[in-house]
Motif scaffolding. Structure first.
Motif, short mmCIF file in Angstrom:
data_model
loop_
_atom_site.label_atom_id
_atom_site.label_comp_id
_atom_site.label_asym_id
_atom_site.label_seq_id
_atom_site.Cartn_x
_atom_site.Cartn_y
_atom_site.Cartn_z
N PHE A 1 24.08 38.91 -68.28
CA PHE A 1 23.63 37.53 -68.15
C PHE A 1 22.25 37.37 -68.78
O PHE A 1 21.34 38.18 -68.55
CB PHE A 1 23.58 37.12 -66.67
CG PHE A 1 24.86 37.46 -65.93
CD1 PHE A 1 25.96 36.65 -66.01
CD2 PHE A 1 24.93 38.62 -65.18
CE1 PHE A 1 27.12 36.98 -65.34
CE2 PHE A 1 26.08 38.96 -64.50
CZ PHE A 1 27.19 38.13 -64.59
N TRP B 1 22.29 29.95 -67.52
CA TRP B 1 22.48 31.38 -67.74
C TRP B 1 23.69 31.56 -68.64
O TRP B 1 24.76 31.01 -68.39
CB TRP B 1 22.69 32.12 -66.42
CG TRP B 1 21.45 32.16 -65.58
CD1 TRP B 1 20.97 31.17 -64.78
CD2 TRP B 1 20.54 33.26 -65.47
NE1 TRP B 1 19.81 31.57 -64.17
CE2 TRP B 1 19.52 32.85 -64.57
CE3 TRP B 1 20.48 34.52 -66.03
CZ2 TRP B 1 18.46 33.68 -64.23
CZ3 TRP B 1 19.43 35.36 -65.68
CH2 TRP B 1 18.43 34.94 -64.80
N ASP C 1 25.07 43.33 -63.58
CA ASP C 1 25.60 43.61 -62.25
C ASP C 1 26.32 44.95 -62.31
O ASP C 1 27.33 45.09 -63.01
CB ASP C 1 26.55 42.50 -61.80
CG ASP C 1 26.90 42.60 -60.32
OD1 ASP C 1 26.73 43.70 -59.74
OD2 ASP C 1 27.35 41.60 -59.75
N GLN D 1 19.17 34.54 -69.39
CA GLN D 1 18.60 33.26 -69.00
C GLN D 1 18.11 32.51 -70.22
O GLN D 1 17.43 33.07 -71.08
CB GLN D 1 17.46 33.47 -68.01
CG GLN D 1 16.93 32.18 -67.40
CD GLN D 1 15.85 32.45 -66.37
OE1 GLN D 1 15.25 33.52 -66.36
NE2 GLN D 1 15.59 31.49 -65.50
N TYR E 1 21.48 35.74 -60.05
CA TYR E 1 21.04 36.38 -61.28
C TYR E 1 19.67 37.03 -61.13
O TYR E 1 19.40 38.07 -61.74
CB TYR E 1 20.99 35.35 -62.41
CG TYR E 1 22.30 34.65 -62.67
CD1 TYR E 1 23.35 35.31 -63.30
CD2 TYR E 1 22.51 33.33 -62.28
CE1 TYR E 1 24.55 34.68 -63.54
CE2 TYR E 1 23.71 32.69 -62.51
CZ TYR E 1 24.72 33.36 -63.14
OH TYR E 1 25.91 32.74 -63.37
N SER F 1 20.72 30.12 -58.78
CA SER F 1 20.38 31.20 -59.70
C SER F 1 19.84 32.43 -58.99
O SER F 1 19.43 33.39 -59.65
CB SER F 1 19.34 30.71 -60.72
OG SER F 1 18.15 30.29 -60.06
N ARG G 1 28.84 35.34 -57.68
CA ARG G 1 28.33 34.65 -58.85
C ARG G 1 28.58 33.16 -58.73
O ARG G 1 29.68 32.74 -58.38
CB ARG G 1 29.00 35.23 -60.10
CG ARG G 1 28.36 34.81 -61.39
CD ARG G 1 28.76 35.75 -62.52
NE ARG G 1 30.20 35.95 -62.62
CZ ARG G 1 30.80 37.11 -62.42
NH1 ARG G 1 30.10 38.18 -62.06
NH2 ARG G 1 32.12 37.23 -62.55
N ARG H 1 20.11 40.67 -67.60
CA ARG H 1 20.42 41.20 -66.27
C ARG H 1 21.88 41.60 -66.21
O ARG H 1 22.75 40.93 -66.79
CB ARG H 1 20.10 40.17 -65.18
CG ARG H 1 18.62 39.79 -65.16
CD ARG H 1 18.32 38.75 -64.10
NE ARG H 1 16.93 38.35 -64.13
CZ ARG H 1 15.98 38.85 -63.35
NH1 ARG H 1 16.31 39.81 -62.48
NH2 ARG H 1 14.73 38.43 -63.42
#
Length: 762
Positions: A581, A591, A573, A583, A521, A518, A680, A571
């Motif tokens: 994403f 996730w 990217d 959690q 992330y 993780s 990822r 979150r």
């Protein structure tokens, strides 16, 4: 009290007891008591014994009510302050003193010189007083120039008595002329006004360009003339005195103004000193530079420039990780580079046994069992300190948070000071001479050194260049002989980065510490948002949703407190904005991937990054377009993506209609999306579902993909518009004419027959 010296107890004496200052107000010697008074007026009576045996007694200097100021403090003299000639002259004087005291010039009968003791200094026949008088008479009869040269013209009877209690170094220092090591009195011409002017010129030179010594001296004259008009001009120090004082106070320096300013700023911030590196991973240096080799991007096939980011271990001078990115790198790329430093490098196709993990401290089978694959001969470790420059990706708060997540300290280099990270700067040139110069498409270190057409010579893709660099590092760089970077503890031995790492493993062991899956992330950009019951979450102007958000637990506000209370952390990217994403609050190892609501339910659209998403929202705002759904927003996005590819898919027309800059930008987004997908962690897929694999596509396939997506989106919108209603074909003209008789006259208005006819016609 012997270690403290003599304690003079007298009225007015200042002492400190437990950090509190007291004044001896009165002394009663007949009773053995004294009276102490503090600054607040409190008075206490204590005995001499209590004061002498106090565990925290400190004598304070006496306050001078009047008189000249006390001389400047000076460190005690040592023999190292004397020159070789001065030390020899002091030894000759001490020898005469010892002969008068003991009868021997070395001070002891066991070290008697030939002819000693002389009759006038025989300790068995003469007294100490006789020997001193004999030595004084001998010095008086000595030839005057010789006595002056040795400094013995003043060695009298009383001087011998004064030096009788000294021996060893103390005697040598007492025999040395005090004028040799006298305290420096400074420059008499440097008054308080002149001192103020010099420091004012120093402060002014800090912000100006480089000035000569003569210019600084003129500035001092200007300051003295304007601030102190009554100061005599002839008393202003000369240029040579000014130069001497400037060197004594500020040192010559030699640095250029901008480097001097950054050095002073670093000193004020407490960033100074030198770090001694003695183990792998203690200091990891990061830096980026344009790769001096033109590469071919896999979308349109154009020649582009990639950015090479290196991670250098300052102890072994090994390269545990590197990254290649099209155009410039981002903070996410650098964070993934730090993760690569902590992960073992898998073996690649074409690598033999000589490139497999060779270190005896940790067998290859043990490493392979932990990682699940064979590991290459490249060290991996958790960095302790990371040194970077002040580029945008390195100062980004997301990267700083990633470094804190790893647990390493951040030691930024000083601005414009390459010496703080000279090692990695040097390695860029070394890699260029050892590898890049031999590749096609090499551009050289300067525009004047460039070939005729390096873009035409470019033949390597980004993936091929990455494979070549990785192979070269594992097979050549890690096994090359270190020259000036060899360890100081092994002089004369040959060492390489691999052997230094192996020696460190034998000395301090090896820690198998891998980052969590993780970690990808956790280093992404965070957004604190609320979950909309139907639309999902809104991240930077785009809405994202997933069926998991329809669960009751996500319909309620988050249980988080603090600054972002009742908000969920999502979150994103920046390299791929198609999904974000979330959690799971119940299982932190899970996730959820939230897809953009504008994506079609079936199939994929080309990747787009922050730059394209910003252009999309700017286009919508500039044209005052009102968006009712994310599907309508997708149409504008596809228009932006398709602007770099032609509809007719002709290669020649593609290069004419779409500029190279836009094609490179589109290729960069696709490449960054592929890098994000590779970084990822793989999510487990259902048994009946196949995981799509993103493969590099050529420009023609990319154009067909965009056209297919546009057609599919239009087809889907037409189907949604007709959903729930069955289309009915319009009636033919023959059927409409047969509904009524064309030659029948209508009855008069108001009659019952007319009403019936109208009803039949309808």
């Amino acid at each position: 009290m012997a270690a403290r010296g003599f304690l003079q107890i007298a009225p007015g004496r200042r002492v400190a007891l437990n950090g509190i200052e007291w004044t001896i107000e009165a002394v009663h010697g007949q009773y053995g008591r004294l009276v102490l008074t503090d600054d607040d007026g409190r008075t206490e009576t204590r005995s001499f014994r209590w004061l002498i045996n106090h565990p925290d007694l400190r004598l304070l200097p006496k306050a001078e009510a009047s008189g000249p100021p006390s001389p400047v403090a000076q460190q005690p003299r040592t023999l190292a302050d004397l020159t070789k000639d001065q030390l020899e002259r002091a030894r000759l004087r001490a020898a005469h003193v010892l002969e008068a005291e003991t009868g021997f010039r070395e001070g002891h009968p066991a070290r008697a010189l030939p002819g000693e003791p002389r009759p006038a200094y025989d300790p068995d026949r003469t007294t100490l007083t006789e020997r001193r008088r004999s030595k004084a008479a001998e010095m008086e009869a000595l030839f005057r120039p010789e006595a002056v040269r040795l400094g013995l013209q003043h060695l009298s009877y009383r001087t011998l008595m004064r030096l009788s209690g000294l021996s060893g170094d103390s005697l040598l220092l007492a025999c040395a002329d005090g004028r040799w090591t006298r305290r420096r009195s400074g420059h008499r011409s440097i008054t308080e006004e002149v001192r103020e002017a010099i420091f004012a010129v120093k402060a002014e030179c800090r912000e100006r360009a480089g000035l000569s010594l003569a210019a600084r001296h003129r500035l001092m004259h200007q300051y003295m003339r304007e601030r102190f008009p009554a100061f005599p001009t002839e008393r202003i120090p000369s240029r040579w005195t000014f130069a001497t004082v400037w060197e004594e106070w500020f040192r010559p320096g030699g640095a250029r103004p901008r480097y001097g300013r950054t050095a002073e700023a670093a000193a004020e911030a407490g960033v100074s000193g030198r770090v001694v590196v003695h183990r792998p991973g203690q200091v990891l240096v990061l830096d980026s530079t344009p790769m001096p080799v033109k590469l071919r991007e896999t979308v349109f096939g154009d020649a582009v420039t990639a950015t090479l980011t290196l991670a250098l271990d300052l102890y072994t001078h090994g390269l545990p990780a590197f990254r290649l990115t099209l155009q410039s790198d981002t903070s996410v790329d650098v964070a993934m580079l730090l993760r690569d430093v902590m992960l073992p490098l898998p073996m690649r196709d074409g690598w033999g046994e000589d490139t497999e993990w060779p270190y005896a401290g940790a067998p290859a089978d043990v490493i392979a069992e932990f990682t699940g694959h064979r590991v290459a001969a490249l060290p991996f470790f958790a960095p302790e300190t990371v040194t970077t420059d002040h580029g945008g990706p390195y100062k980004n708060h997301d990267l700083v948070e990633a470094e804190r997540e790893i647990g390493c300290r951040i030691l930024p280099a000083r601005v414009l000071r390459q010496a703080d990270k000279f090692a990695v700067e040097r390695q860029f040139l070394t890699v260029q001479t050892m590898l890049f110069e031999h590749l096609l498409g090499f551009t050289g270190g300067d525009v004047a050194d460039r070939g005729t057409d390096p873009e035409r010579d470019a033949s390597l893709t980004l993936a091929q260049a990455e494979h070549i660099i990785a192979t070269w590092i594992v097979q050549i760089w890690q096994n090359r002989k270190l020259g000036e970077y060899a360890p100081s503890w092994a002089p004369g031995e040959d060492h390489s980065p691999n052997t230094l790492f192996a020696a460190a493993m034998e000395q301090g062991g090896f820690d198998l510490d891998f980052p969590e899956p993780s970690f990808y992330y956790k280093v992404l950009r965070k957004h604190h948002v609320k979950i909309h019951p139907r639309r999902g979450v809104k991240i930077l102007g785009l809405w994202y949703h997933d069926p998991v958000l329809d669960e009751p637990r996500f319909q309620q506000p988050s249980a988080r407190g603090g600054k972002h209370a009742r908000q969920w952390v999502v979150r994103s990217d920046r390299r791929d904005r198609r999904q974000v994403f979330l959690q799971d609050d119940a299982d932190h190892e899970t996730w959820h991937i939230l897809r953009w609501r504008g994506l079609p339910p079936d199939g994929e659209i080309p990747a787009f990054s922050d730059k394209t998403a910003g252009a999309l929202l700017a286009h919508v705002k500039a044209n005052n377009i009102r968006i009712h759904s994310e599907s309508e927003l997708l149409e504008h996005l596809l228009g932006i993506l398709s602007s770099v590819t032609p509809v007719d898919q002709w290669p020649s027309q593609a290069k004419k209609r779409a500029g190279k800059k836009r094609r490179v930008a589109q290729a960069r987004e696709i490449t960054r999306a592929q890098a994000a997908a590779a970084d990822r962690p793989a999510a487990p897929a259902p048994a009946n579902e196949q995981v799509p694999v993103e493969m590099p596509v050529a420009w023609a396939e990319h154009a067909r993909t965009i056209d297919h997506v546009v057609d599919a989106d239009r087809r889907r919108r037409r189907e949604e518009a007709l959903a729930g209603t069955r289309p009915v074909a319009p009636a033919t003209l023959h059927a409409a004419l047969n509904r009524r008789r064309m030659f029948r006259l209508p009855p008069p208005d108001g009659s019952e027959a007319a009403t019936t006819v109208r009803e039949d016609d309808t």
